[in-house]
Design a protein around this motif. Structure first.
Motif, short mmCIF file in Angstrom:
data_model
loop_
_atom_site.label_atom_id
_atom_site.label_comp_id
_atom_site.label_asym_id
_atom_site.label_seq_id
_atom_site.Cartn_x
_atom_site.Cartn_y
_atom_site.Cartn_z
N TYR A 56 13.44 5.27 6.31
CA TYR A 56 12.68 3.85 6.47
C TYR A 56 13.55 3.11 6.06
O TYR A 56 14.46 3.01 5.12
N THR A 57 13.48 1.86 6.47
CA THR A 57 14.29 0.75 5.89
C THR A 57 13.41 -0.09 5.01
O THR A 57 11.96 -0.54 5.14
N PHE A 58 13.90 0.02 3.72
CA PHE A 58 12.76 -0.40 2.53
C PHE A 58 12.94 -1.98 2.29
O PHE A 58 13.81 -2.45 2.62
N ILE A 59 11.81 -2.46 2.06
CA ILE A 59 11.68 -3.92 1.72
C ILE A 59 12.40 -4.12 0.25
O ILE A 59 12.11 -3.24 -0.82
N PRO A 60 13.18 -4.94 0.12
CA PRO A 60 13.90 -5.38 -1.14
C PRO A 60 12.84 -5.97 -2.04
O PRO A 60 11.99 -6.61 -1.57
N GLY A 61 13.09 -5.75 -3.29
CA GLY A 61 12.23 -6.18 -4.46
C GLY A 61 11.02 -5.17 -4.52
O GLY A 61 10.68 -4.60 -3.43
N GLY A 62 10.30 -5.21 -5.62
CA GLY A 62 9.26 -4.45 -6.04
C GLY A 62 9.60 -3.11 -5.75
O GLY A 62 10.83 -2.87 -5.99
N LEU A 63 8.48 -2.18 -5.78
CA LEU A 63 8.72 -0.77 -5.77
C LEU A 63 8.33 -0.09 -4.27
O LEU A 63 7.21 -0.33 -4.08
N ASN A 64 9.18 0.62 -3.92
CA ASN A 64 8.79 1.45 -2.54
C ASN A 64 8.19 2.77 -2.99
O ASN A 64 8.86 3.70 -3.43
N ILE A 65 6.93 3.04 -2.73
CA ILE A 65 6.28 4.28 -3.17
C ILE A 65 5.60 4.95 -2.04
O ILE A 65 4.92 4.41 -1.04
N ARG A 66 6.05 6.28 -1.92
CA ARG A 66 5.29 6.91 -0.96
C ARG A 66 3.95 7.73 -1.29
O ARG A 66 4.00 8.33 -2.42
N VAL A 67 2.88 7.46 -0.77
CA VAL A 67 1.68 8.24 -1.11
C VAL A 67 1.33 9.16 -0.16
O VAL A 67 1.32 8.72 1.32
N MET A 68 1.21 10.50 -0.50
CA MET A 68 0.98 11.43 0.47
C MET A 68 -0.59 11.56 0.58
O MET A 68 -1.50 11.41 -0.24
N PHE A 69 -1.09 12.15 1.85
CA PHE A 69 -2.28 12.36 2.13
C PHE A 69 -2.60 13.64 2.29
O PHE A 69 -2.77 14.24 3.68
N PRO A 70 -2.79 14.55 1.38
CA PRO A 70 -2.99 15.93 1.67
C PRO A 70 -4.36 16.25 2.29
O PRO A 70 -5.05 15.38 2.44
N ARG A 71 -4.65 17.28 2.83
CA ARG A 71 -5.97 17.79 3.50
C ARG A 71 -7.14 17.34 2.80
O ARG A 71 -7.87 16.77 3.59
N ALA A 72 -7.29 17.30 1.79
CA ALA A 72 -8.54 16.89 0.96
C ALA A 72 -9.12 15.74 0.89
O ALA A 72 -10.14 15.27 1.07
N ILE A 73 -8.03 14.98 1.26
CA ILE A 73 -8.25 13.51 1.06
C ILE A 73 -7.92 12.41 2.35
O ILE A 73 -7.64 11.25 2.34
N SER A 74 -7.48 13.22 3.39
CA SER A 74 -6.86 12.83 4.65
C SER A 74 -7.79 11.82 5.34
O SER A 74 -7.28 10.73 5.72
N ARG A 75 -8.98 11.97 5.14
CA ARG A 75 -10.19 11.29 5.69
C ARG A 75 -10.45 9.87 5.16
O ARG A 75 -11.11 8.89 5.63
N GLN A 76 -9.97 9.79 3.83
CA GLN A 76 -10.29 8.46 3.10
C GLN A 76 -9.74 7.56 3.20
O GLN A 76 -8.45 7.54 3.53
N ALA A 77 -10.23 6.38 3.31
CA ALA A 77 -9.32 4.92 3.45
C ALA A 77 -8.58 4.83 2.14
O ALA A 77 -9.03 3.68 1.36
N VAL A 78 -7.72 5.53 1.60
CA VAL A 78 -7.18 5.59 0.54
C VAL A 78 -6.58 4.11 -0.16
O VAL A 78 -7.01 3.72 -1.07
N ILE A 79 -5.95 3.84 0.79
CA ILE A 79 -4.94 2.70 0.42
C ILE A 79 -6.02 1.22 0.40
O ILE A 79 -5.85 0.34 -0.42
N THR A 80 -6.99 1.35 1.18
CA THR A 80 -7.89 0.12 1.19
C THR A 80 -8.62 0.39 0.06
O THR A 80 -9.12 -0.80 -0.42
N ASP A 81 -9.10 1.35 -0.05
CA ASP A 81 -9.91 1.63 -1.42
C ASP A 81 -9.01 1.03 -2.61
O ASP A 81 -9.63 0.35 -3.51
N MET A 82 -7.92 1.28 -2.59
CA MET A 82 -6.93 1.23 -3.91
C MET A 82 -6.87 -0.35 -3.78
O MET A 82 -7.16 -0.98 -4.84
N ALA A 83 -6.63 -0.89 -2.85
CA ALA A 83 -6.44 -2.39 -2.76
C ALA A 83 -7.89 -3.13 -3.25
O ALA A 83 -7.65 -4.02 -4.06
#
Ligand code: ATP
Ligand code: MG
Length: 352
Positions: free
Chosen positions: A263-290
């Motif tokens: 991927y082409t990363f956005i400069p500045g800040g930190l680029n973080i890859r969040v994995m969605f394994p089986r148990a939590i794949s259906r949760q809206a993880v990112i929106t919950d976190m936001a």
């Protein structure tokens, strides 16, 4: 070579009741002339497993398959199929071995001028000479029902579509009730919809007949959809071995190159890859976190992918430096696997 969670993979994937190795390869070496085409390969394939062999053209995938059924010899190490060393088999032993291994090819390898029935009946006539016409007819019709082509039995093969031809290839490969099905690029000549269709059929016969499948492919979608575990080959060497979804969710460098997840990363800040394994794949993880942290993120990239019967994926987010600590401790608290991707800037303090 990396083997991830073999025991977990066996119990989690529904074939835990049958775990004796079907094929065991140890320190396998193969040369053509002076050229080494298989190098020090060691792995085993369990009974009932769908095992993918992936890699670029020329990696040695087809050669490895041919070592399993004795169509090619090897120069060092060992290949055992159901406990018997392939290289030590007599001609009669080899015949028996091949009878236990159906084969499906990219180009179908059918007799195009013969009809569907004759193509499927062919191995029965060759191997089980002396069977009555009625017995052969009943078996062929049973096989054509399995691949859903009974109504085409009198059609000439040359008049059929690619997907239909491959269904016949699969019916023919199943004719002698093999224990193992070797598929060499079985879907490479098919369009994406037809490919899915054939993958479903292969999944179906794996479950129905507890058939062990070895699937050679250069298509990563095929291995993700179909295979419990996979081996990545490069120039004859095994680069990684493990459970398909584990390897693709957290790809080692070699697989990342094969999987093309750049991927082409956005400069500045930190680029973080969040994995969605089986148990939590259906949760809206990112929106919950936001919402919980009252923050917004830039989405750099990501993918939701189908792995066998569920959806998994990852998302790459760009987090402003001042929020990195909170975001990382949130993800750790929630047991979300994550990793920092770009380290080509010192904009942020990297979390441990
Ligand atoms: N009969 C042969 N004689 C000499 N070299 C061979 C022979 N068969 C294969 N090779 C070589 O061995 C290497 C591995 O070939 P192989 O066909 O196993 O690769 P592959 O991974 O199946 O490739 P593809 O995806 O193109 O089918 C290649 O370099 C190939 O040229
Ligand atoms: Mg090949």
């Amino acid at each position: 070579m990396r083997e991830m969670d073999l025991h977990l993979s066996l119990s989690a994937r529904g074939y835990s009741d049958i775990v004796q190795p079907m094929i065991t390869v140890r320190n396998l070496e193969k040369h053509y002339g002076g050229k080494s085409v298989l190098r020090d390969l060691s792995f085993s394939v369990q009974e009932g497993e769908i095992f993918g062999i992936v890699g670029r053209s020329g990696a040695g995938k087809s050669t490895l398959l041919r070592c399993f059924n004795g169509l090619t010899t090897y120069d060092g190490g060992s290949v055992q199929v159901r406990g018997r060393e392939v290289g030590a088999l007599s001609d009669a032993g080899l015949r028996e071995l091949r009878r236990d291994m159906g084969m499906v090819f990219q180009d179908f390898s059918l007799m195009s001028r013969k009809n569907v029935f004759e193509n499927v009946a062919f191995p029965l006539r060759i191997w089980d000479a002396g069977q009555s016409r009625g017995t052969i007819e009943a078996r062929v019709m049973e096989l054509l029902e399995i691949v859903d082509l009974a109504d085409k039995r009198l059609e000439r093969v040359q008049n059929l579509s690619g997907g239909q031809k491959q269904r016949i290839g699969i019916a023919r490969a199943l004719a002698l009730n093999p224990k193992i099905l070797l598929c060499d690029e079985a879907t490479s000549a098919l369009d994406p919809d037809t490919t899915l269709n054939i993958l479903e059929l292969l999944q179906d016969v794996n479950v129905r007949f507890k058939l062990t499948l070895i699937v050679v492919t250069h298509q990563r979608e095929v291995v993700k959809r179909l295979c419990h575990r996979m081996l990545l080959l490069d120039k004859g060497a095994g680069l990684c071995l493990g459970r398909t979804e584990d390897l693709f969710l957290d790809p080692p460098e070699d697989l990342r190159r094969f999987a093309d997840t750049e991927y082409t990363f956005i400069p500045g800040g930190l680029n973080i890859r969040v994995m969605f394994p089986r148990a939590i794949s259906r949760q809206a993880v990112i929106t919950d976190m936001a919402r919980s942290l009252d923050l917004s993120f830039s989405i750099v990239g990501g993918k939701l992918e189908r792995y066998r019967d569920h959806v998994l994926g990852f998302l790459i987010i760009n987090v402003a430096c001042e929020h990195v600590e909170r975001v990382c401790s949130y993800m750790t608290d929630k047991n979300l696997p994550w990793e920092v991707l770009a380290d080509d800037h010192d904009a942020c303090q990297r979390p441990e």
